[in-house]
Design a protein around this motif. Sequence first.
Motif, PDB file in Angstrom:
ATOM      1  N   GLN A  16     -47.248 -33.970 -31.004  1.00  0.00           N
ATOM      2  CA  GLN A  16     -47.137 -33.482 -32.382  1.00  0.00           C
ATOM      3  C   GLN A  16     -46.823 -34.631 -33.331  1.00  0.00           C
ATOM      4  O   GLN A  16     -47.465 -34.772 -34.378  1.00  0.00           O
ATOM      5  CB  GLN A  16     -46.040 -32.425 -32.459  1.00  0.00           C
ATOM      6  N   GLN A  40     -45.002 -32.325 -25.706  1.00  0.00           N
ATOM      7  CA  GLN A  40     -45.532 -31.607 -26.867  1.00  0.00           C
ATOM      8  C   GLN A  40     -45.030 -32.231 -28.160  1.00  0.00           C
ATOM      9  O   GLN A  40     -45.796 -32.432 -29.103  1.00  0.00           O
ATOM     10  CB  GLN A  40     -45.114 -30.132 -26.817  1.00  0.00           C
ATOM     11  N   PRO A  52     -48.223 -29.267 -35.443  1.00  0.00           N
ATOM     12  CA  PRO A  52     -47.304 -29.791 -36.448  1.00  0.00           C
ATOM     13  C   PRO A  52     -47.007 -28.740 -37.507  1.00  0.00           C
ATOM     14  O   PRO A  52     -47.907 -28.072 -37.998  1.00  0.00           O
ATOM     15  CB  PRO A  52     -48.070 -30.973 -37.052  1.00  0.00           C
TER      16      PRO A  52
END
Length: 146
Positions: free
Chosen positions: A103, A99, A41
């Motif tokens: 995140q 992904q 992040p």
Amino acid sequence: MNYGWTAIAARLLRRWQQGLIGGLVAILLLTGLPAAAVAVPIPDEPVPLTTPAAPDASDIPSETVSRFVRAYIAVVKLIESRELSLQRVETDTESRQMQQEIQAAALELIQANGLTLSAYWELLGLANSDPEFRDRVLAQIDEAST
């Protein structure tokens, strides 16, 4: 791989004691995922070029440490729960989508535990650099496993 809380806490404790935990990327490496498998992040606000002085570990309230530990364990569980799925994706597009999902879910877990992303990273960095704070965090991880 499905781990109970005790196994997760034991793995975290061993890894942390070995000085291997450095953030989500380190967790991904430890769980067998390639480093590029999950995007970390990224804060919405710009990251300053100079790092402000780290807070004194003794000034951090126990409740903040508890929130951090809960968030940290939740993020580890999230990553472990998605490990096989991420390894099985067949295209780069699927990989990027997963992904992004991981995140976003990690950010939600961090925020659900009452932390901002920047506070989470700050506490994670402090746990890696300050032995006193690391001991406080490890003690709470150990308590969560019992």
